[in-house]
Each structure stands twice: as structure tokens, then as C-alpha cells.
Design an enzyme around this catalytic site. Structure first.
Site, PDB file in Angstrom:
ATOM      1  N   ARG A  44      29.221 -11.353 -15.161  1.00  0.00           N
ATOM      2  CA  ARG A  44      28.418 -11.464 -16.465  1.00  0.00           C
ATOM      3  C   ARG A  44      28.700 -10.313 -17.417  1.00  0.00           C
ATOM      4  O   ARG A  44      29.025  -9.104 -16.958  1.00  0.00           O
ATOM      5  CB  ARG A  44      26.751 -11.656 -16.451  1.00  0.00           C
ATOM      6  CG  ARG A  44      26.372 -12.748 -15.835  1.00  0.00           C
ATOM      7  CD  ARG A  44      25.106 -13.074 -15.621  1.00  0.00           C
ATOM      8  NE  ARG A  44      24.526 -12.225 -14.499  1.00  0.00           N
ATOM      9  CZ  ARG A  44      23.850 -11.093 -14.852  1.00  0.00           C
ATOM     10  NH1 ARG A  44      23.742 -10.491 -16.139  1.00  0.00           N
ATOM     11  NH2 ARG A  44      23.534 -10.374 -13.838  1.00  0.00           N
ATOM     12  N   TYR A  67      34.169 -17.229 -16.177  1.00  0.00           N
ATOM     13  CA  TYR A  67      33.546 -16.928 -15.074  1.00  0.00           C
ATOM     14  C   TYR A  67      31.907 -17.459 -15.171  1.00  0.00           C
ATOM     15  O   TYR A  67      31.325 -17.022 -15.869  1.00  0.00           O
ATOM     16  CB  TYR A  67      33.557 -15.492 -14.983  1.00  0.00           C
ATOM     17  CG  TYR A  67      32.553 -15.047 -13.909  1.00  0.00           C
ATOM     18  CD1 TYR A  67      32.922 -15.252 -12.371  1.00  0.00           C
ATOM     19  CD2 TYR A  67      31.168 -14.628 -14.097  1.00  0.00           C
ATOM     20  CE1 TYR A  67      32.183 -14.832 -11.381  1.00  0.00           C
ATOM     21  CE2 TYR A  67      30.393 -14.313 -12.892  1.00  0.00           C
ATOM     22  CZ  TYR A  67      30.716 -14.429 -11.741  1.00  0.00           C
ATOM     23  OH  TYR A  67      29.864 -14.211 -10.859  1.00  0.00           O
ATOM     24  N   LYS A  93      22.032 -19.190 -16.396  1.00  0.00           N
ATOM     25  CA  LYS A  93      21.485 -18.048 -16.847  1.00  0.00           C
ATOM     26  C   LYS A  93      20.972 -18.058 -18.546  1.00  0.00           C
ATOM     27  O   LYS A  93      20.042 -17.813 -18.964  1.00  0.00           O
ATOM     28  CB  LYS A  93      22.129 -16.644 -16.780  1.00  0.00           C
ATOM     29  CG  LYS A  93      21.930 -16.272 -15.251  1.00  0.00           C
ATOM     30  CD  LYS A  93      20.927 -16.143 -14.706  1.00  0.00           C
ATOM     31  CE  LYS A  93      20.728 -15.881 -13.285  1.00  0.00           C
ATOM     32  NZ  LYS A  93      21.598 -15.149 -12.412  1.00  0.00           N
ATOM     33  N   HIS A 152      13.621 -15.122 -13.127  1.00  0.00           N
ATOM     34  CA  HIS A 152      14.810 -14.831 -11.981  1.00  0.00           C
ATOM     35  C   HIS A 152      14.237 -14.879 -10.647  1.00  0.00           C
ATOM     36  O   HIS A 152      14.234 -13.784 -10.182  1.00  0.00           O
ATOM     37  CB  HIS A 152      15.311 -13.700 -12.617  1.00  0.00           C
ATOM     38  CG  HIS A 152      16.812 -13.204 -12.044  1.00  0.00           C
ATOM     39  ND1 HIS A 152      17.449 -12.227 -11.915  1.00  0.00           N
ATOM     40  CD2 HIS A 152      17.620 -14.169 -11.380  1.00  0.00           C
ATOM     41  CE1 HIS A 152      18.663 -12.169 -11.231  1.00  0.00           C
ATOM     42  NE2 HIS A 152      18.951 -13.550 -11.184  1.00  0.00           N
ATOM     43  N   SER A 182      20.051  -8.950  -9.951  1.00  0.00           N
ATOM     44  CA  SER A 182      21.196  -9.760  -9.263  1.00  0.00           C
ATOM     45  C   SER A 182      21.765  -8.859  -8.162  1.00  0.00           C
ATOM     46  O   SER A 182      21.950  -7.578  -8.142  1.00  0.00           O
ATOM     47  CB  SER A 182      22.298  -9.991 -10.526  1.00  0.00           C
ATOM     48  OG  SER A 182      21.821 -10.405 -11.734  1.00  0.00           O
ATOM     49  N   CYS A 238      20.586  -8.460  -5.313  1.00  0.00           N
ATOM     50  CA  CYS A 238      19.465  -7.592  -4.564  1.00  0.00           C
ATOM     51  C   CYS A 238      18.929  -8.481  -3.402  1.00  0.00           C
ATOM     52  O   CYS A 238      17.875  -7.912  -3.087  1.00  0.00           O
ATOM     53  CB  CYS A 238      18.780  -7.014  -5.498  1.00  0.00           C
ATOM     54  SG  CYS A 238      19.465  -5.562  -6.384  1.00  0.00           S
ATOM     55  N   ASP A 253      17.559 -18.625  -6.988  1.00  0.00           N
ATOM     56  CA  ASP A 253      17.895 -17.681  -8.258  1.00  0.00           C
ATOM     57  C   ASP A 253      16.837 -17.960  -9.368  1.00  0.00           C
ATOM     58  O   ASP A 253      16.390 -16.898 -10.048  1.00  0.00           O
ATOM     59  CB  ASP A 253      19.178 -17.916  -8.723  1.00  0.00           C
ATOM     60  CG  ASP A 253      19.658 -16.879  -9.732  1.00  0.00           C
ATOM     61  OD1 ASP A 253      19.836 -15.771  -9.105  1.00  0.00           O
ATOM     62  OD2 ASP A 253      20.312 -17.259 -10.678  1.00  0.00           O
ATOM     63  N   ARG A 285      31.942 -15.498  -5.331  1.00  0.00           N
ATOM     64  CA  ARG A 285      30.978 -16.470  -5.233  1.00  0.00           C
ATOM     65  C   ARG A 285      31.241 -17.758  -4.557  1.00  0.00           C
ATOM     66  O   ARG A 285      32.515 -17.939  -4.723  1.00  0.00           O
ATOM     67  CB  ARG A 285      30.384 -16.574  -6.596  1.00  0.00           C
ATOM     68  CG  ARG A 285      29.850 -15.267  -7.329  1.00  0.00           C
ATOM     69  CD  ARG A 285      28.414 -15.421  -7.372  1.00  0.00           C
ATOM     70  NE  ARG A 285      27.771 -14.096  -7.912  1.00  0.00           N
ATOM     71  CZ  ARG A 285      26.499 -13.946  -7.800  1.00  0.00           C
ATOM     72  NH1 ARG A 285      25.547 -14.695  -7.536  1.00  0.00           N
ATOM     73  NH2 ARG A 285      26.239 -12.574  -8.266  1.00  0.00           N
TER      74      ARG A 285
HETATM   75  P1  GTP Z   1      22.506 -12.956  -7.477  1.00  0.00           P
HETATM   76  O1  GTP Z   1      23.000 -14.343  -7.128  1.00  0.00           O
HETATM   77  O2  GTP Z   1      23.359 -12.197  -8.331  1.00  0.00           O
HETATM   78  O3  GTP Z   1      21.151 -13.506  -8.329  1.00  0.00           O
HETATM   79  O4  GTP Z   1      21.975 -12.216  -6.180  1.00  0.00           O
HETATM   80  P2  GTP Z   1      20.758 -12.435  -4.924  1.00  0.00           P
HETATM   81  O5  GTP Z   1      19.673 -11.530  -5.595  1.00  0.00           O
HETATM   82  O6  GTP Z   1      20.663 -13.558  -4.709  1.00  0.00           O
HETATM   83  O7  GTP Z   1      21.458 -11.377  -3.798  1.00  0.00           O
HETATM   84  P3  GTP Z   1      21.893 -11.817  -2.500  1.00  0.00           P
HETATM   85  O8  GTP Z   1      21.002 -12.324  -1.526  1.00  0.00           O
HETATM   86  O9  GTP Z   1      23.212 -12.638  -2.745  1.00  0.00           O
HETATM   87  O10 GTP Z   1      22.338 -10.427  -1.768  1.00  0.00           O
HETATM   88  C1  GTP Z   1      23.135  -9.535  -2.328  1.00  0.00           C
HETATM   89  C2  GTP Z   1      23.689  -8.367  -1.511  1.00  0.00           C
HETATM   90  O11 GTP Z   1      22.741  -7.804  -0.787  1.00  0.00           O
HETATM   91  C3  GTP Z   1      24.715  -9.068  -0.231  1.00  0.00           C
HETATM   92  O12 GTP Z   1      25.688  -8.042   0.081  1.00  0.00           O
HETATM   93  C4  GTP Z   1      23.408  -8.856   0.979  1.00  0.00           C
HETATM   94  O13 GTP Z   1      24.023  -8.832   2.005  1.00  0.00           O
HETATM   95  C5  GTP Z   1      22.532  -7.592   0.558  1.00  0.00           C
HETATM   96  N1  GTP Z   1      21.294  -7.891   1.003  1.00  0.00           N
HETATM   97  C6  GTP Z   1      20.568  -8.888   0.842  1.00  0.00           C
HETATM   98  N2  GTP Z   1      19.310  -8.839   1.621  1.00  0.00           N
HETATM   99  C7  GTP Z   1      19.299  -7.817   2.348  1.00  0.00           C
HETATM  100  C8  GTP Z   1      18.404  -7.102   2.989  1.00  0.00           C
HETATM  101  O14 GTP Z   1      17.300  -7.361   3.293  1.00  0.00           O
HETATM  102  N3  GTP Z   1      18.760  -5.748   3.315  1.00  0.00           N
HETATM  103  C9  GTP Z   1      20.017  -5.155   3.101  1.00  0.00           C
HETATM  104  N4  GTP Z   1      20.258  -4.008   3.348  1.00  0.00           N
HETATM  105  N5  GTP Z   1      21.159  -6.028   2.214  1.00  0.00           N
HETATM  106  C10 GTP Z   1      20.710  -7.109   1.879  1.00  0.00           C
HETATM  107  C1  SPV Z   2      23.312 -13.224 -11.446  1.00  0.00           C
HETATM  108  O1  SPV Z   2      24.253 -12.204 -11.672  1.00  0.00           O
HETATM  109  O2  SPV Z   2      22.088 -12.825 -11.273  1.00  0.00           O
HETATM  110  C2  SPV Z   2      23.781 -14.450 -10.716  1.00  0.00           C
HETATM  111  C3  SPV Z   2      25.012 -14.830 -10.965  1.00  0.00           C
HETATM  112  O3  SPV Z   2      22.771 -15.145 -10.165  1.00  0.00           O
HETATM  113  S1  SPV Z   2      25.590 -15.408 -12.543  1.00  0.00           S
HETATM  114  O4  SPV Z   2      25.542 -16.712 -12.713  1.00  0.00           O
HETATM  115  O5  SPV Z   2      26.880 -14.992 -12.987  1.00  0.00           O
HETATM  116  O6  SPV Z   2      24.521 -14.873 -13.541  1.00  0.00           O
HETATM  117 MN    MN Z   3      20.744 -14.176 -10.124  1.00  0.00          MN
END
Ligand code: GTP
Ligand code: SPV
Ligand code: MN
Length: 600
Positions: free
Chosen positions: A71, A200, A209, A229, A251, A253, A280, A377
């Protein structure tokens, strides 16, 4: 052939056709035949690559330009008539000025191309919470992704009806994918989104979003509901009852990971199960019984690939085994499958990295290069997920017991704490800050304020957004979900995470659920309720999470919190109030009360 008689839709499509001048217009009905033909076409032009159909049936690969992998917050605008309605967290431009600037860029942009008209529903068809969008695009990649991420095709027009004007007008063209001319623009008052020069994810899948958060948050404020979110998960307890929880993390996290969590052995044995409703976005509205209900407006997962493996997130990985689109991961050329950092410890020797260069994966990664882009992704259908909730398509949504905030914080914020009440919880949400990630362009690892994990997504003035949160709390009264804060990312002196995270986060959910049920006591501290010693179950991880580590995880360091408060005062004043945001008095009062409690 158009799929609707709705004159509002037909008029708008005529307008965008006249503007962009495509060679032909194709209405996406969502039929299998049509989608198969589009896949074939995208494969034949090289826009998509077919992966190993035995190992990954129905799966496709796509590579975006290196300048177009996340983004672009600095090129994202909220164009309300009045600048103060966009507020201090958004880029703003006068709508007429923005239309005047973008119209010439769209003029004739689809000459020689096909325009696809995609009707889609955010939310289950027939849900009172669902809303319709129509996206026009010149990208087959967008069509195929929208098919996974939304309820797409004719069914959406059936939901809209023949006369309604209540649909979001989404205009996308990849144009020349020129980063200097890239714009992601929301016009909340016109129910419109214009996106140009990107191909993208979050910039172009306009239901996500742009609509389901930026436009929907604005609609929610006006109509008395919330677009957040947040992931949505259900925890089934040994007695069979399912408690639903939402969680807002910035994002990349941990939302997808928490949403698909597999409980540790001990919990599984006791009969605990976790179900995913969403990973999400949550749309939430008060139900007839007074409680807060949530639906997931999406129909698939657009998840971060790196770090996803059978151990960290088995359910996510399983979701990607068929009918999935992979974007900017690496290709294993030995068997035409995919690879990314953290999938396993064996980078393929015959690899194509995400930018398209053939490399020896072992040597390449040994030099510190990455085979997959950090924000690569997968787009996977929700129905693929082994733990998808039986309530996934429930039009009424699921009743929420707890709302969790969190972010990446190396220090200060403990593993978990509970707010004293909704207003205090709203303060905690407003105070979320987190280290930046690769999900947006710009520096990574910089601590920034990200209120409610919504900084890039609030479609109006953040002060009004906080006031809306407070108003929702008033409305919900004693039926309001309890609000918590978590931090999976606390580090030791050497920068190592001290909490194992992932499946073990179940141990924290367990405490949260017991707090909601009122079956466990807590320590009342200056910042909120914290677990009593021994109340976070560490059975099976005693070696890793010793009592000393647990003390560190749950510590409230007064000096750090005094600093945190000073920063919050600066933030409320300099970043919000001085820039046209109205910080609600109730939140200022929360900050004063927090400081007074700490100094007592
Ligand atoms: P968006 O799709 O961007 O909104 O991301 P998201 O909030 O869904 O994050 P996602 O669950 O994909 O995790 C993102 C990164 O954080 C990955 O590299 C995971 O491995 C890491 N991660 C997720 N949960 C944990 C956790 O409990 N501990 C640690 N250390 N890392 C974590
Ligand atoms: C985020 O960045 O929080 C996502 C991926 O979930 S995107 O759809 O690119 O915003
Ligand atoms: Mn997201």
C-alpha cells in the site's frame, strides 16, 4: 451484456466507459466458465503463471512490478468537501480539484484494453450488514482476486436490486503502473473510489481497505455501526459454548495468525477449538438483544506469505493448497511450486526470486537476499480454511464478547491487560502504536501511532472516529464487549521475542475469556487489570516461559509508562489537536487519570 437493469449502475458504467474508452466491456457474472476463460487468457499473456496443478490445483502465480508491492499511504487521499472532515491522519484534497487532476489521467486509459465490470457484495448475500460495490478494472488479476475476496458476480446485483443507488463506485486502472502518477483516492461523500497506476493488493482490490474500511468507516459513523481493521475468531470451550472475540492489530502484526490459531496440546485435550470468522476486517453493529454483532465482509484471505508454515499457521498454509493466487513469492523451479522465507529451512536451489531472476536459492538467501518479497501474499478462499467458522456466512454475524487491541512493542506494553471499562478501552485503542512493517511502503521497524490499527484506514476525522467509539459504548452500555490490550512482541536485551506467540496465544485468550465470564480475579494496576501471578497457563512451556520471564512479560515499568504518557500528550496535541482533530474530552480525562494513578 449488462447484468442489471439498475439505471444508477448503467449510468455510471456508461460514464466510466466514455472516460476510459476501453475496446470492449465485459460484465463479470461470476460463472465458472467465464473465470476459467479469464484464467486461460491471463496465463497466455503472461500476466499470471500456472503453478503445478497436481500439487497446487487451481493455483496461479503473479508478480507485480518492484515499485508496486505494498500500500502507498503517501499517495492515498480522503477527498471530503471540507478538509477538517478528513482530519489529521489523512492526506486531503478538494474533491473537485482531485477529479480535475485525475480525469485526464483516466481519459482513454483503457484504449486497446478490456474493461471488466465486477459487481460484488461485501458481507454474506442477504445480510442486513452487507453492502454492494461495483469495480471496473482493466486487470484480470483484479477480477480473479475479487472472485476470491468477495461474493462476486450476478448475486451481488440481486442484492442491490433494480433501483438502489447505494453502491460504491470503484474505478481502477493499472494505467502504466507509474509510481509517480499512482493515486488511491476515496471520495466518501460520493460513495466513490478512484485508483490508478497500481496493480497491487490493497491499492486495487477496492472492496478491501478502500471500501470495507475507508468508505465503510465513514458510512458506519453516519449509520451507527463500526468498520474496523479486526480479525474475528470463535473459541469453543469444553462446555460447547463459543465465545467470539475481535482483535485489531496493525498490518502484518498477527491478525491472520491469531484468527487461525491452533490451541496447544493441553487445551486441545480439554476440548478447546478455535474457529475463524475473519482475518482482517470486521463490520459490527448492535443487535436486537443489545449486544455487538460482527460480520466479516470478505470471502477470502489476502495473507502475508513469509513466516507462514505448518507450525506457525497450519490453517493458513492449508488454505493455500488449492484455488489460490500467490503474489510476489518465489517459485521453486524444480516442481513449479512456491516458496517464501519461513516456509521451511530449505530454499530451493533452482528458484526464481520475486522480481523474476533465476537464482540458486541457497546461495542467494545465504547472502542475505530474500527470495520472496517481505509483503508477498496469498489470496485464498475462506472455504479452504480447515477451521472456518460454521457461522462464516451467518447474515446476522456473531456476538462479540471481547475486543483486543495490540501492536508490535519491544517494551512498555505487557503481554495482556484489561481496560477498566469501554471509555478506558477506547483510550487504549487510541494509544496503540506499533513498529511499521513491509505492508506499506516506507521504513520498516519505526514506532508510530496507529490508533485502533486504523491509522491508514479511517475515512474521516480521527477525532470524530474516537467520538464514534465512545458513542457506540454509550449505546451498548453493560452489553458492550470488554476491551483488552495484548503484545506478542516484547523483546529481551538481545532483541529476541520473549513470548512464544502463535498457538500459545491461546493461553492469553483463555484469560481474556475468563475475565469476560467473571470467573477469574485480576490485579488492579495503574494501567488496567493484569493477570495475577500464575493465572496465565504455561503448562507445557514452563522451560521457555519461566516465572522470571512471565514477570517481565507482565511488568508495568513506571518510568516507561511516564514516558508513554508524555508521548501521548504530545500526540494528542501536536499530531491531532493542532492539526484539526478534536480529541474527545473523555479521552483527555483518561490520560489524566492514567497519569494520576501511576503517580499515586
Ligand atoms: P495484514 O494482512 O497486513 O493485515 O497482517 P496480519 O495482521 O494479518 O499479520 P499476520 O498474521 O499475517 O502476521 C504478520 C507477521 O507477524 C508474520 O511474519 C507472522 O509470522 C508474525 N506473527 C504473527 N503472530 C505472531 C506471534 O504471535 N508472535 C510473533 N513473534 N510473530 C507473529
Ligand atoms: C494490510 O496491509 O493491512 C493488508 C494488506 O491487509 S492490503 O490489502 O494490501 O492492505
Ligand atoms: Mn490488514
Amino acid at each position: 451484456m449488462s447484468l442489471t437493469k439498475n439505471p444508477n449502475v448503467l449510468k455510471w458504467v456508461d460514464e466510466v466507459v466514455a472516460l476510459t474508452k476501453p475496446d470492449q466491456v465485459v460484465w463479470i457474472d461470476g460463472s465458472k466458465e467465464q473465470l476459467e476463460a479469464l484464467k486461460k487468457e491471463a496465463i497466455s499473456t503472461g500476466e499470471m503463471q500456472e503453478l503445478n496443478q497436481e500439487k497446487l490445483p487451481g493455483c496461479l502465480y503473479h508478480r507485480t512490478l518492484p515499485n508496486d508491492v505494498a500500500r502507498v499511504e503517501d499517495r492515498t487521499f480522503i477527498c471530503s468537501k471540507r478538509k477538517e472532515d478528513a482530519g489529521p491522519t489523512n492526506n486531503w484534497c478538494d474533491p473537485q480539484e482531485m477529479y480535475a487532476k485525475l480525469t485526464p489521467m483516466y481519459d482513454g486509459v483503457m484504449k486497446g484494453r478490456t474493461m471488466y465490470v465486477i459487481p460484488y457484495s461485501m458481507g454474506p448475500i442477504g445480510s442486513p450488514l452487507a453492502k454492494v460495490g461495483v469495480e471496473v478494472t482493466d486487470s484480470i488479476y483484479v477480477v480473479l482476486n475479487m472472485d476470491i475476496m468477495t461474493r462476486m458476480g450476478k448475486q451481488a446485483f440481486e442484492n442491490l436490486g433494480d433501483t438502489s443507488n447505494d453502491f460504491v463506485r470503484c474505478l481502477h486502472s493499472k494505467a502504466d503502473v507509474d509510481p509517480e502518477k499512482r493515486y488511491i483516492v476515496q471520495f466518501p461523500e460520493d460513495n466513490a473510489i478512484w485508483s490508478i497506476n497500481s496493480a497491487y493488493g490493497g491499492n486495487v482490490l477496492l472492496g478491501k481497505k478502500c471500501f470495507a474500511l475507508r468508505i465503510a468507516s465513514y458510512q458506519g459513523k453516519n449509520e451507527g455501526w463500526m468498520a474496523e481493521h479486526m480479525l474475528i475468531l470463535g473459541v469453543k470451550k469444553p462446555d460447547g459454548e463459543v465465545k467470539y472475540i475481535t482483535a485489531a492489530f496493525p498490518s502484518a502484526c498477527g491478525k491472520t495468525n491469531l484468527a487461525m490459531l491452533i490451541p496447544p496440546e493441553g487445551y486441545k485435550k480439554d476440548g478447546y477449538e478455535v474457529f475463524t470468522v475473519g482475518d482482517d476486517i470486521a463490520w459490527m453493529k448492535q443487535g436486537e438483544d443489545g449486544r455487538l454483532y460482527a460480520i466479516n465482509p470478505e470471502n477470502g484471505f489476502f495473507g502475508v506469505a513469509p513466516g507462514t508454515n505448518a507450525k506457525s499457521n497450519y490453517n493458513a498454509l492449508a488454505s493455500t493448497m488449492k484455488n489460490t493466487i500467490f503474489t510476489n513469492v518465489a517459485i521453486n523451479d524444480d516442481d513449479n511450486t512456491v516458496w517464501w522465507e519461513g516456509l521451511d529451512k530449505n530454499p530451493p536451489e533452482n528458484a526464481t526470486e520475486w522480481k523474476g531472476a533465476k537464482v540458486n536459492g541457497k546461495e542467494y538467501t545465504a547472502e542475505g537476499n530474500k527470495l520472496a518479497h517481505p509483503n508477498s501474499r496469498f489470496t485464498a478462499p475462506a472455504i479452504n480454511c480447515p477451521c472456518i467458522s460454521p457461522e462464516f456466512n451467518n447474515p446476522e454475524g456473531v456476538p462479540i464478547s471481547a475486543i483486543i487491541f495490540g501492536g508490535r512493542r519491544a517494551s512498555t506494553t505487557p503481554l495482556v491487560y484489561q481496560s477498566f471499562d469501554w471509555t478506558h478501552g477506547t483510550y487504549i485503542g487510541s494509544a496503540v502504536s506499533s513498529e511499521t512493517t513491509a505492508a506499506a511502503t516506507g521504513a520498516v521497524g519505526v514506532l508510530r501511532h496507529d490508533p485502533m490499527a486504523m491509522k491508514p484506514f479511517i475515512g474521516y476525522n480521527v477525532g470524530d472516529y474516537w467520538a464514534h467509539w465512545l458513542a457506540m459504548g454509550e449505546k451498548l452500555g453493560d452489553k458492550a464487549p470488554k476491551i483488552f490490550n495484548v503484545n506478542w512482541f516484547k523483546q529481551d536485551e538481545n532483541g529476541n521475542f520473549i513470548w512464544p506467540g502463535f498457538g500459545d496465544n491461546m493461553r492469553v485468550l483463555d484469560w481474556i475469556i475468563k475475565r469476560c465470564e467473571g470467573t477469574i480475579e485480576a490485579d488492579e494496576t495503574a494501567i488496567g487489570y493484569l493477570p495475577k501471578k500464575g493465572d496465565i497457563n504455561v503448562e507445557g512451556i514452563e522451560d521457555e516461559v519461566t516465572p522470571e520471564i512471565m514477570d517481565k512479560l507482565l511488568a508495568v515499568d513506571k518510568d516507561l509508562w511516564i514516558k508513554e504518557i508524555a508521548e501521548m500528550r504530545r500526540y494528542y496535541k501536536e499530531d491531532i489537536a493542532d492539526k484539526g482533530g478534536n480529541v474527545p474530552a473523555a479521552l483527555e480525562a483518561q490520560l489524566d487519570a492514567l497519569e494520576a494513578r501511576l503517580n499515586k
